[in-house]
Design a protein around this motif. Structure first.
Motif, PDB file in Angstrom:
ATOM      1  N   TYR A  62       0.835  -1.205   0.000  1.00 15.72           N
ATOM      2  CA  TYR A  62       0.000   0.000   0.000  1.00 15.72           C
ATOM      3  C   TYR A  62       0.871   1.258   0.000  1.00 15.72           C
ATOM      4  O   TYR A  62       0.635   2.190  -0.773  1.00 15.72           O
ATOM      5  N   SER A  63       1.898   1.272   0.838  1.00 13.45           N
ATOM      6  CA  SER A  63       2.779   2.442   0.909  1.00 13.45           C
ATOM      7  C   SER A  63       3.535   2.648  -0.395  1.00 13.45           C
ATOM      8  O   SER A  63       3.699   3.782  -0.851  1.00 13.45           O
ATOM      9  N   MET A  64       3.998   1.558  -0.983  1.00 14.61           N
ATOM     10  CA  MET A  64       4.728   1.682  -2.238  1.00 14.61           C
ATOM     11  C   MET A  64       3.823   2.182  -3.362  1.00 14.61           C
ATOM     12  O   MET A  64       4.257   2.924  -4.237  1.00 14.61           O
ATOM     13  N   LYS A  65       2.565   1.783  -3.295  1.00 17.25           N
ATOM     14  CA  LYS A  65       1.596   2.232  -4.293  1.00 17.25           C
ATOM     15  C   LYS A  65       1.409   3.749  -4.205  1.00 17.25           C
ATOM     16  O   LYS A  65       1.274   4.426  -5.222  1.00 17.25           O
ATOM     17  N   ASN A  66       1.435   4.295  -3.001  1.00 20.17           N
ATOM     18  CA  ASN A  66       1.210   5.723  -2.790  1.00 20.17           C
ATOM     19  C   ASN A  66       2.490   6.549  -2.748  1.00 20.17           C
ATOM     20  O   ASN A  66       2.426   7.774  -2.729  1.00 20.17           O
ATOM     21  N   PHE A  67       3.617   5.902  -2.738  1.00 15.40           N
ATOM     22  CA  PHE A  67       4.893   6.589  -2.560  1.00 15.40           C
ATOM     23  C   PHE A  67       5.135   7.666  -3.611  1.00 15.40           C
ATOM     24  O   PHE A  67       5.519   8.785  -3.281  1.00 15.40           O
ATOM     25  N   GLU A  68       4.916   7.348  -4.869  1.00 11.46           N
ATOM     26  CA  GLU A  68       5.149   8.317  -5.942  1.00 11.46           C
ATOM     27  C   GLU A  68       4.272   9.560  -5.778  1.00 11.46           C
ATOM     28  O   GLU A  68       4.721  10.682  -6.011  1.00 11.46           O
ATOM     29  N   ASN A  69       3.027   9.363  -5.352  1.00 10.43           N
ATOM     30  CA  ASN A  69       2.133  10.504  -5.124  1.00 10.43           C
ATOM     31  C   ASN A  69       2.661  11.395  -4.006  1.00 10.43           C
ATOM     32  O   ASN A  69       2.584  12.623  -4.089  1.00 10.43           O
ATOM     33  N   TRP A  70       3.170  10.772  -2.945  1.00  7.55           N
ATOM     34  CA  TRP A  70       3.716  11.545  -1.826  1.00  7.55           C
ATOM     35  C   TRP A  70       4.946  12.325  -2.262  1.00  7.55           C
ATOM     36  O   TRP A  70       5.141  13.467  -1.856  1.00  7.55           O
ATOM     37  N   ILE A  71       5.768  11.710  -3.075  1.00  6.93           N
ATOM     38  CA  ILE A  71       6.966  12.387  -3.589  1.00  6.93           C
ATOM     39  C   ILE A  71       6.557  13.598  -4.433  1.00  6.93           C
ATOM     40  O   ILE A  71       7.134  14.673  -4.325  1.00  6.93           O
ATOM     41  N   SER A  73       3.721  15.303  -4.303  1.00  7.54           N
ATOM     42  CA  SER A  73       2.914  16.316  -3.617  1.00  7.54           C
ATOM     43  C   SER A  73       3.623  17.019  -2.461  1.00  7.54           C
ATOM     44  O   SER A  73       3.161  18.057  -2.006  1.00  7.54           O
ATOM     45  N   ASP A  74       4.733  16.487  -1.981  1.00  9.36           N
ATOM     46  CA  ASP A  74       5.414  17.070  -0.826  1.00  9.36           C
ATOM     47  C   ASP A  74       6.883  17.318  -1.174  1.00  9.36           C
ATOM     48  O   ASP A  74       7.710  16.410  -1.118  1.00  9.36           O
ATOM     49  N   LEU A  75       7.191  18.559  -1.513  1.00  4.77           N
ATOM     50  CA  LEU A  75       8.538  18.913  -1.963  1.00  4.77           C
ATOM     51  C   LEU A  75       9.594  18.687  -0.876  1.00  4.77           C
ATOM     52  O   LEU A  75      10.696  18.214  -1.158  1.00  4.77           O
ATOM     53  N   GLN A  76       9.255  18.994   0.372  1.00  7.27           N
ATOM     54  CA  GLN A  76      10.207  18.801   1.465  1.00  7.27           C
ATOM     55  C   GLN A  76      10.550  17.313   1.625  1.00  7.27           C
ATOM     56  O   GLN A  76      11.712  16.944   1.773  1.00  7.27           O
ATOM     57  N   PHE A  81      14.096  12.646   0.801  1.00  9.22           N
ATOM     58  CA  PHE A  81      14.249  11.304   0.249  1.00  9.22           C
ATOM     59  C   PHE A  81      15.385  11.252  -0.762  1.00  9.22           C
ATOM     60  O   PHE A  81      16.189  10.324  -0.761  1.00  9.22           O
ATOM     61  N   GLU A  82      15.456  12.232  -1.651  1.00 14.06           N
ATOM     62  CA  GLU A  82      16.511  12.242  -2.661  1.00 14.06           C
ATOM     63  C   GLU A  82      17.898  12.321  -2.016  1.00 14.06           C
ATOM     64  O   GLU A  82      18.829  11.659  -2.468  1.00 14.06           O
ATOM     65  N   ASN A  83      18.025  13.102  -0.948  1.00 10.31           N
ATOM     66  CA  ASN A  83      19.302  13.164  -0.232  1.00 10.31           C
ATOM     67  C   ASN A  83      19.642  11.816   0.394  1.00 10.31           C
ATOM     68  O   ASN A  83      20.786  11.356   0.308  1.00 10.31           O
ATOM     69  N   LEU A  84      18.658  11.186   1.005  1.00 12.96           N
ATOM     70  CA  LEU A  84      18.862   9.865   1.606  1.00 12.96           C
ATOM     71  C   LEU A  84      19.253   8.853   0.532  1.00 12.96           C
ATOM     72  O   LEU A  84      20.175   8.056   0.716  1.00 12.96           O
ATOM     73  N   HIS A  85      18.569   8.888  -0.573  1.00 17.67           N
ATOM     74  CA  HIS A  85      18.842   7.972  -1.688  1.00 17.67           C
ATOM     75  C   HIS A  85      20.297   8.110  -2.143  1.00 17.67           C
ATOM     76  O   HIS A  85      21.000   7.118  -2.323  1.00 17.67           O
ATOM     77  N   LYS A  86      20.757   9.349  -2.311  1.00 14.55           N
ATOM     78  CA  LYS A  86      22.139   9.587  -2.728  1.00 14.55           C
ATOM     79  C   LYS A  86      23.129   9.052  -1.700  1.00 14.55           C
ATOM     80  O   LYS A  86      24.114   8.408  -2.057  1.00 14.55           O
ATOM     81  N   ILE A  87      22.871   9.323  -0.441  1.00 17.08           N
ATOM     82  CA  ILE A  87      23.768   8.874   0.633  1.00 17.08           C
ATOM     83  C   ILE A  87      23.879   7.361   0.638  1.00 17.08           C
ATOM     84  O   ILE A  87      24.971   6.798   0.640  1.00 17.08           O
ATOM     85  N   ILE A  88      22.743   6.688   0.623  1.00 18.71           N
ATOM     86  CA  ILE A  88      22.726   5.227   0.729  1.00 18.71           C
ATOM     87  C   ILE A  88      23.370   4.575  -0.489  1.00 18.71           C
ATOM     88  O   ILE A  88      24.190   3.677  -0.359  1.00 18.71           O
TER      89      ILE A  88
END
Length: 127
Positions: A62-71, A73-76, A81-88
């Motif tokens: 369910y969360s993965m289904k909605n994840f793209e929408n959250w990304i 709709s919420d710039l912060q 998330f993008e910073n975390l993605h780069k770090i990891i």
């Protein structure tokens, strides 16, 4: 284990504990980031990923289904998330390289460099 390390990184990055039994938006969205990262970059099942944060596999889906929408709709959240993605994934890509793989990459780059030098010389002669 990879999932526990990922969990710790997500908790630290978002400064919350995503294993809490809470529906607060920041926890739910951070959990979704964990699910997305774990699912896209590991071979673990949704059941195993959910179990790490005390959730069912259906919650992961369910969360993965909605994840793209959250990304979208919420710039912060998107920026965090993008910073975390780069770090990891900078860490993962460096840790995945063994001496043998590095040697192969080095040899390939030397060959590519030599090929490019030859091509540049050909182009210079045409001018």
């Amino acid at each position: 284990m990879i999932l526990e390390s990922l969990l710790k990184k997500v908790n630290n990055h978002f400064n919350i504990d995503i294993t809490q039994n809470s529906r607060r938006r920041e926890i739910v969205m951070a959990r979704a980031a964990f699910y997305w990262l774990a699912r896209k970059k590991t071979r673990y099942s949704t059941a195993k990923i959910g179990a790490i944060v005390n959730r069912e596999h259906s919650s992961v889906l369910y969360s993965m289904k909605n994840f793209e929408n959250w990304i979208d709709s919420d710039l912060q959240f998107k920026n965090k998330f993008e910073n975390l993605h780069k770090i990891i994934f900078n860490e993962l890509s460096v840790n995945d390289l063994t001496k043998k793989k590095l040697g192969i990459k080095y040899k390939f780059l030397k060959i590519a460099k030599n090929y490019l030098i030859i091509e540049v010389d050909k182009l210079k002669k045409q001018l």
